[in-house]
Each structure stands twice: as C-alpha cells, then as structure tokens.
Scaffold this active site. Structure first.
Site, PDB file in Angstrom:
ATOM      1  N   THR A 198      25.037  -6.393  -0.565  1.00  0.00           N
ATOM      2  CA  THR A 198      25.862  -5.906  -1.818  1.00  0.00           C
ATOM      3  C   THR A 198      25.642  -5.142  -1.935  1.00  0.00           C
ATOM      4  O   THR A 198      24.578  -4.010  -1.080  1.00  0.00           O
ATOM      5  CB  THR A 198      24.490  -6.319  -3.836  1.00  0.00           C
ATOM      6  OG1 THR A 198      25.069  -5.937  -4.137  1.00  0.00           O
ATOM      7  CG2 THR A 198      23.759  -6.157  -3.171  1.00  0.00           C
ATOM      8  N   ASP A 199      26.748  -4.207  -2.451  1.00  0.00           N
ATOM      9  CA  ASP A 199      27.047  -2.463  -1.591  1.00  0.00           C
ATOM     10  C   ASP A 199      25.604  -1.847  -3.678  1.00  0.00           C
ATOM     11  O   ASP A 199      25.276  -0.983  -3.378  1.00  0.00           O
ATOM     12  CB  ASP A 199      28.224  -1.800  -2.557  1.00  0.00           C
ATOM     13  CG  ASP A 199      28.948  -2.690  -4.217  1.00  0.00           C
ATOM     14  OD1 ASP A 199      28.122  -3.135  -4.981  1.00  0.00           O
ATOM     15  OD2 ASP A 199      29.459  -2.037  -3.978  1.00  0.00           O
ATOM     16  N   GLU A 200      25.711  -2.430  -4.620  1.00  0.00           N
ATOM     17  CA  GLU A 200      24.102  -2.420  -5.028  1.00  0.00           C
ATOM     18  C   GLU A 200      22.785  -1.794  -4.371  1.00  0.00           C
ATOM     19  O   GLU A 200      22.083  -0.786  -4.632  1.00  0.00           O
ATOM     20  CB  GLU A 200      24.089  -3.436  -5.518  1.00  0.00           C
ATOM     21  CG  GLU A 200      24.989  -3.791  -7.413  1.00  0.00           C
ATOM     22  CD  GLU A 200      25.113  -4.063  -7.963  1.00  0.00           C
ATOM     23  OE1 GLU A 200      23.742  -4.307  -8.702  1.00  0.00           O
ATOM     24  OE2 GLU A 200      26.212  -5.563  -8.214  1.00  0.00           O
ATOM     25  N   TYR A 244      17.393  -6.317  -9.099  1.00  0.00           N
ATOM     26  CA  TYR A 244      18.180  -6.688  -8.520  1.00  0.00           C
ATOM     27  C   TYR A 244      18.370  -6.405  -6.751  1.00  0.00           C
ATOM     28  O   TYR A 244      18.541  -6.414  -5.801  1.00  0.00           O
ATOM     29  CB  TYR A 244      19.432  -7.126  -9.194  1.00  0.00           C
ATOM     30  CG  TYR A 244      20.328  -7.828  -8.055  1.00  0.00           C
ATOM     31  CD1 TYR A 244      20.641  -8.900  -7.533  1.00  0.00           C
ATOM     32  CD2 TYR A 244      21.676  -7.191  -7.421  1.00  0.00           C
ATOM     33  CE1 TYR A 244      21.034  -9.597  -6.000  1.00  0.00           C
ATOM     34  CE2 TYR A 244      22.733  -7.497  -6.848  1.00  0.00           C
ATOM     35  CZ  TYR A 244      22.073  -8.747  -6.323  1.00  0.00           C
ATOM     36  OH  TYR A 244      23.448  -9.107  -5.349  1.00  0.00           O
TER      37      TYR A 244
HETATM   38  P1  NAD Z   1      25.098 -16.895  -7.042  1.00  0.00           P
HETATM   39  O1  NAD Z   1      23.903 -16.798  -8.040  1.00  0.00           O
HETATM   40  O2  NAD Z   1      26.425 -17.777  -7.544  1.00  0.00           O
HETATM   41  O3  NAD Z   1      24.653 -18.438  -5.495  1.00  0.00           O
HETATM   42  C1  NAD Z   1      23.395 -18.214  -5.307  1.00  0.00           C
HETATM   43  C2  NAD Z   1      23.023 -19.704  -4.745  1.00  0.00           C
HETATM   44  O4  NAD Z   1      21.460 -19.427  -4.392  1.00  0.00           O
HETATM   45  C3  NAD Z   1      22.847 -20.962  -5.868  1.00  0.00           C
HETATM   46  O5  NAD Z   1      23.515 -21.306  -5.411  1.00  0.00           O
HETATM   47  C4  NAD Z   1      21.531 -20.973  -6.017  1.00  0.00           C
HETATM   48  O6  NAD Z   1      21.256 -22.584  -6.676  1.00  0.00           O
HETATM   49  C5  NAD Z   1      21.127 -20.588  -4.515  1.00  0.00           C
HETATM   50  N1  NAD Z   1      19.615 -19.930  -4.438  1.00  0.00           N
HETATM   51  C6  NAD Z   1      18.765 -19.794  -5.403  1.00  0.00           C
HETATM   52  N2  NAD Z   1      17.429 -19.388  -4.877  1.00  0.00           N
HETATM   53  C7  NAD Z   1      17.700 -20.536  -4.078  1.00  0.00           C
HETATM   54  C8  NAD Z   1      16.220 -20.840  -2.824  1.00  0.00           C
HETATM   55  N3  NAD Z   1      14.700 -20.469  -3.633  1.00  0.00           N
HETATM   56  N4  NAD Z   1      16.305 -21.541  -2.209  1.00  0.00           N
HETATM   57  C9  NAD Z   1      17.311 -22.563  -1.810  1.00  0.00           C
HETATM   58  N5  NAD Z   1      19.172 -22.006  -2.620  1.00  0.00           N
HETATM   59  C10 NAD Z   1      18.555 -20.519  -3.859  1.00  0.00           C
HETATM   60  O7  NAD Z   1      25.504 -15.888  -6.310  1.00  0.00           O
HETATM   61  P2  NAD Z   1      27.015 -15.086  -5.445  1.00  0.00           P
HETATM   62  O8  NAD Z   1      27.377 -14.655  -6.517  1.00  0.00           O
HETATM   63  O9  NAD Z   1      27.260 -15.829  -4.521  1.00  0.00           O
HETATM   64  O10 NAD Z   1      26.377 -14.682  -4.347  1.00  0.00           O
HETATM   65  C11 NAD Z   1      25.867 -15.438  -2.786  1.00  0.00           C
HETATM   66  C12 NAD Z   1      25.032 -13.832  -2.188  1.00  0.00           C
HETATM   67  O11 NAD Z   1      26.252 -12.667  -2.366  1.00  0.00           O
HETATM   68  C13 NAD Z   1      23.640 -12.897  -2.427  1.00  0.00           C
HETATM   69  O12 NAD Z   1      23.527 -12.923  -1.663  1.00  0.00           O
HETATM   70  C14 NAD Z   1      24.178 -11.998  -3.349  1.00  0.00           C
HETATM   71  O13 NAD Z   1      23.659 -10.762  -3.012  1.00  0.00           O
HETATM   72  C15 NAD Z   1      25.293 -11.649  -2.253  1.00  0.00           C
HETATM   73  N6  NAD Z   1      26.795 -10.567  -2.933  1.00  0.00           N
HETATM   74  C16 NAD Z   1      27.346 -11.176  -4.065  1.00  0.00           C
HETATM   75  C17 NAD Z   1      28.181 -10.387  -5.408  1.00  0.00           C
HETATM   76  C18 NAD Z   1      29.189 -10.754  -6.446  1.00  0.00           C
HETATM   77  O14 NAD Z   1      29.623 -10.105  -6.372  1.00  0.00           O
HETATM   78  N7  NAD Z   1      28.122 -11.945  -6.408  1.00  0.00           N
HETATM   79  C19 NAD Z   1      28.791  -8.852  -4.064  1.00  0.00           C
HETATM   80  C20 NAD Z   1      27.887  -8.796  -3.076  1.00  0.00           C
HETATM   81  C21 NAD Z   1      27.193  -9.567  -2.167  1.00  0.00           C
END
Ligand code: NAD
Length: 348
Positions: free
Chosen positions: A133-135, A159
């Site tokens: 993430t950009d955070e 986070y």
């Molecule tokens: P999300 O919370 O919707 O999904 C996370 C998934 O990971 C879920 O399906 C959950 O069941 C699974 N999970 C959690 N803990 C686990 C574990 N211990 N073992 C196996 N699976 C596990 O998240 P998202 O929004 O889809 O984000 C996905 C990735 O992208 C993350 O790494 C996040 O940091 C990154 N990201 C998200 C955003 C955003 O705006 N949502 C932006 C930039 C980066």
C-alpha cells in the site's frame, strides 16, 4: 503458468482471480484463510473453472503452506493476504502483526525453500510479487510532491506499520537470499465486492438505510483513488514485466478529499435510486461529521511515472466512470452485502 494467489477471497484478490481466469490462460491456486473479509461468493463466476483451485490455509501455518506448494507447484506467487482495515488495526493490532508480518515471513520462507528446490529452468522464471500500500509512506502536506518509489517509509497506523515491515522483509529476502521478488505499493482501491466496512460501500449501505453518513473530522483528508480492475491489470503487468528487486507505485491519478468522495456517492445515488428514504430530497442531507480517527493521515498521493514509462501501464477508468460502475454494482448486489455482513457478525 500457475499462480498461487494469497488472499484471493478478499476484495482485490478476488478481482485478480476473476481477471486471471477470464482474461488469461493462467491456472490459479487461491490460498485464503477466509477471515471475516474473505468470501468465496466473490469467486462464484470462476469456481467452476478447471483452472481454479481453492485451499483454505492460514499463511502463518508453515507446514500447511508447504503442503500447498508441494501439491500445486506454482510458477509465481501473488501475495495479497493481509489484515487490511485501518480502524480494526487501531482497535486490535495483534492480528495485523501476526498476518501481515509473521504471515509474510512464513510465506517467504516456504517460497524460498520451494524456489531453491526447483529445477533450474523453472527457478529462473519464478516470481514472488508482494502487494502493498501507499500508506507505508505516511502522509503529505497539501503542497508536497506525490510519493515516489524512493520516498522514505513513515507509516502512521498499526496497519501501515505492519505492511511496511512486510515490504522490508520481502526486499531483505531478495538482497540476502536472491529470492526473485517484485513489490508494488498502491493507493486506495474502490469497486465491486469491497467489504462494506470501507468508505464507499459503507456510505452506499448507510444512505440506502437512511442512516447518517459518518465523515471523519473535517473530511478534507485526501486519498488517491484507483478502480480495482485497473489495479489488477497493473499487478499482472508488474508480475510479468517488472524488474526483479524493483518496486512500482500504482495509483489512479485521482486525488479526492473524503468529503468529495462521499458527495460523489450521494450524487450517483440521487441519480440512480428512485425511492429515497422518507423525508430526504438528496442523500447529501445524511452527511454527518464525527470525531477524527487517531493518527489520521491528511494526504496520500502517488507518482506513477515509473510504471507508466517502464511498463506502459496507466489507469483506464476516471473517478467518475469508476464510481458510476461501483454504485450501480452495489445497488444490483445488495444481497451480497447483507449476506457477508451477516456472516461477519456471526463470526464475532
Ligand atoms: P481484504 O481485507 O479485502 O482481503 C484480505 C484477504 O486475506 C481476505 O480474503 C482474508 O480472508 C485473507 N486473509 C487474511 N488473513 C489471512 C491469513 N492469515 N491467511 C490467509 N488468508 C488471510 O483486503 P484487500 O483490500 O483485498 O487488500 C489486499 C491486499 O492489497 C492487502 O495486502 C492490502 O494491504 C493491499 N492493498 C489494499 C488496498 C485497498 O485499497 N484495499 C490498497 C493498496 C494495497
């Protein structure tokens, strides 16, 4: 090509898998623990494909992960599994330390041993793509330049600190052990299948129920917004064409204040919803400012010149076109929202 996707039942992971199955001939192994945020319903359209497999496994469980690698023999890993909600990280950081740091470490170790044991011709093409993430960069003032790949890390929340730690681990595994990694850091995503605790779906559901639309503080926090399907094409590009050991920033070139985002949701709802809750002339009347989140970053903005120039990727949706698609999707899929909210309530 067979890709092991972690977190494939989440918001971005499920979009990634729907894309890989629909638009490429890749085989996919989805490794997901199915926490409150994971939902196999988001994968309904790919679950019947013979190129798709699901493994319910915790990325912190080394022996279970090892068994998945042995059974499926992936050519690449796309690591998206994470605890991802900032407010939850403030209330309970332990799960973030465990999954985002210990889980990433465990996955790196299993992947490294698997990679070392691969035949040479396969080892040469293996990739470990860490999605972040950009955070991790902390926040910007209104006049600062957007984050580049060399911006100093300065995370503010449990986070973002846990994601920053995982980024460092991934780079160290490249420098120390030669593991072939690529890293991407993306701005805020929005789009279909996002868990309804996040800003945009939360506002849509509250508005339809006639409930207040809670905006933290003055609502002038700025985020760069990217439609999730654009993120997915960027990720696939980075996986295939990114330089090993390099980082790519991904963003939508669409900086908006939270208040602008909520106003945009309200405008779309005003257009699309015929029967407003009684007494309302516009959904904007529901906007209500609440006490700000502690440590709330003021502004994130991402410079995407590197991925644009080196890998020829740019977002294809504008914020307005992406938002219209998103609001329409939620209006047509309210059952999906209510079912996953109910499931998440039952697991607490
Ligand atoms: P999300 O919370 O919707 O999904 C996370 C998934 O990971 C879920 O399906 C959950 O069941 C699974 N999970 C959690 N803990 C686990 C574990 N211990 N073992 C196996 N699976 C596990 O998240 P998202 O929004 O889809 O984000 C996905 C990735 O992208 C993350 O790494 C996040 O940091 C990154 N990201 C998200 C955003 C955003 O705006 N949502 C932006 C930039 C980066």
């Amino acid at each position: 090509m067979k890709i092991l996707v972690t977190g494939g039942a989440g918001f971005i992971g499920s979009a990634m898998i729907r894309y890989l199955i629909a638009q490429t001939d890749t085989e996919v192994v989805n490794v997901d623990l199915l926490t409150y945020a994971g939902n196999l319903e988001s994968l309904g359209e790919v679950s019947g494909s013979d190129r798709y497999r699901f493994e319910q496994v915790d990325i912190c469980d080394q022996s279970a992960l090892q068994a998945v690698f042995d059974a499926h023999q992936p050519d690449a890993v796309m690591h998206l599994a994470a605890e991802s909600h900032v407010d939850r990280s403030i209330d309970g950081p332990a799960a973030f330390i465990q999954t985002n740091i210990v889980g990433t470490y465990t996955l790196l170790e299993v992947a490294r041993k698997y990679w070392l044991a691969m035949p040479e011709h396969k080892r040469e093409v293996f990739r470990f793509h860490h999605i972040s993430t950009d955070e991790v960069f902390g926040d910007l003032t209104a006049t600062d330049e957007p984050f580049t790949e060399s911006t100093r890390y300065s995370p503010s929340s449990p986070y973002s600190a846990s994601k920053a730690s995982s980024d460092h681990l991934v780079r160290a595994w490249h420098r120390t052990y030669g593991l072939p990694v690529v890293v991407s850091n993306c701005s805020n995503n929005y789009g279909p299948f996002q868990f309804p605790e996040k800003l945009i779906p939360l506002m849509i559901l509250n508005a339809l129920a006639g409930k207040p639309l809670p905006v933290y503080g003055d609502g002038l926090q700025v985020r760069d917004w990217l439609f999730v399907e654009d993120h997915v094409t960027a990720l696939y590009t980075v996986l295939r064409e990114g330089e090993l050991g390099e980082t790519y920033n991904i963003g939508g070139q669409s900086e908006k204040t939270n208040l602008e985002v909520v106003n945009c949701v309200c405008r779309s709802l005003d257009e699309l919803v015929e029967n407003k809750p009684s007494g309302l002339t516009t959904f904007k009347e529901l906007i209500s400012h609440v006490t700000d989140r502690p440590g709330h970053d003021r502004r994130y903005a991402v410079n995407i010149e590197k991925i644009a120039h080196e890998l020829s990727w740019r977002p294809s949706e504008t914020f307005d076109s992406g938002m219209r698609k998103t609001v329409s999707w939620y209006l047509n899929n309210l059952d999906w929202c209510y079912r996953i909210l109910e499931k998440s309530d039952n697991t607490h």
